[in-house]
Design an enzyme around this catalytic site. Structure first.
Site, PDB file in Angstrom:
ATOM      1  N   ASP A   8       0.887  -1.162   0.000  1.00 39.56           N
ATOM      2  CA  ASP A   8       0.000   0.000   0.000  1.00 39.56           C
ATOM      3  C   ASP A   8       0.930   1.219   0.000  1.00 39.56           C
ATOM      4  O   ASP A   8       2.099   1.121   0.393  1.00 39.56           O
ATOM      5  CB  ASP A   8      -0.872  -0.045   1.258  1.00 39.56           C
ATOM      6  CG  ASP A   8      -1.690   1.217   1.413  1.00 39.56           C
ATOM      7  OD1 ASP A   8      -2.356   1.620   0.444  1.00 39.56           O
ATOM      8  OD2 ASP A   8      -1.648   1.817   2.504  1.00 39.56           O
ATOM      9  N   ASP A  10      -0.143   5.074   0.711  1.00 43.15           N
ATOM     10  CA  ASP A  10      -0.442   6.076   1.750  1.00 43.15           C
ATOM     11  C   ASP A  10      -0.380   5.451   3.145  1.00 43.15           C
ATOM     12  O   ASP A  10      -1.160   4.547   3.460  1.00 43.15           O
ATOM     13  CB  ASP A  10      -1.860   6.643   1.543  1.00 43.15           C
ATOM     14  CG  ASP A  10      -2.004   7.413   0.240  1.00 43.15           C
ATOM     15  OD1 ASP A  10      -1.062   8.118  -0.145  1.00 43.15           O
ATOM     16  OD2 ASP A  10      -3.076   7.324  -0.390  1.00 43.15           O
TER      17      ASP A  10
END
Ligand code: BG6
Ligand code: MG
Length: 210
Positions: A8, A10
């Protein structure tokens, strides 16, 4: 142990989660809706418009689709102003080294993010060459907890789901990884909706488990 690691973006590879919070807080304050870290945590991994719907759960007013589009646009404009100040220094050296170490061990690396701004962020970080594939919010029809983004990332790497490890900071991201049939390492504090395979303090620790 894994042939690929799907990160991922963010809140995992960089701290843009803080900017998301600031930008949503500005919009929420303007429309007089309470917004705090507890609400913010539910937005992690979730698309922009779905995030707005979660924020508006606490609103007494109702908003038309057009108004919602405007609010989301306003958030994104402010968010991108914050992003444009990022530099390669916003990726921790230990995280950059971890990515290089995975490469050195022949492990493929992808980004699996719900964000439509992911390519811009990766460019700001000067990390374009660190990844074998980037799957972002412009390439999916369902955001996390749907597994689409991770399945597409694995496909882009030419790997089976069972050969991949996902690294996430979001409850919705952990659910997405599990729904994709992938192992998951989580960063940050629970509670987690399912049991992750690993709990880490930072993405820099991934080199020790992959
Ligand atoms: C995810 C974030 O990575 O991207 C969410 O965790 C965000 O908080 C989502 O809503 C969509 O981001 P963007 O940049 O397309 O608005
Ligand atoms: Mg995240």
């Amino acid at each position: 142990m894994y042939k690929g690691v799907i990160f991922d973006l963010d809140g995992v590879l960089c701290h843009t989660d803080r900017f998301h919070y600031r930008a949503w807080k500005k919009v929420a304050d303007e429309i007089g809706v309470p917004f705090d870290e507890t609400v913010n945590r539910r937005l992690r991994g979730v698309s922009r418009l779905e995030s707005l719907e979660i924020i508006l759960e606490k609103s007494r007013e109702t908003f038309s689709e057009e108004q919602k589009e405007q609010l989301a646009e306003e958030k994104n404009t402010y968010y991108r102003t914050l992003l444009s100040e990022m530099t390669p220094a916003d990726m921790e050296p230990a995280v950059r080294e971890m990515l290089q170490e995975l490469r050195a061990h022949g492990i493929q690396i992808a980004v699996g993010s719900s964000s439509k701004n992911a390519p811009f962020i990766i460019e700001r970080l000067g990390a374009e060459k660190a990844f074998d594939a980037v799957c972002d919010g412009t390439m999916i029809t369902h955001s996390k907890p749907h597994p689409e983004v991770f399945l597409k990332a694995a496909q882009a790497l030419g790997l089976e789901p069972g050969e991949c490890l996902v690294v996430e900071d979001a409850p919705a991201g952990l659910e997405a990884a599990k729904a994709a049939g992938m192992d998951c390492a989580v960063i940050g504090q629970g509670p987690w909706p399912e049991k992750p395979e690993f709990e880490l303090k930072s993405a820099a620790e991934v080199a020790q488990i992959a």
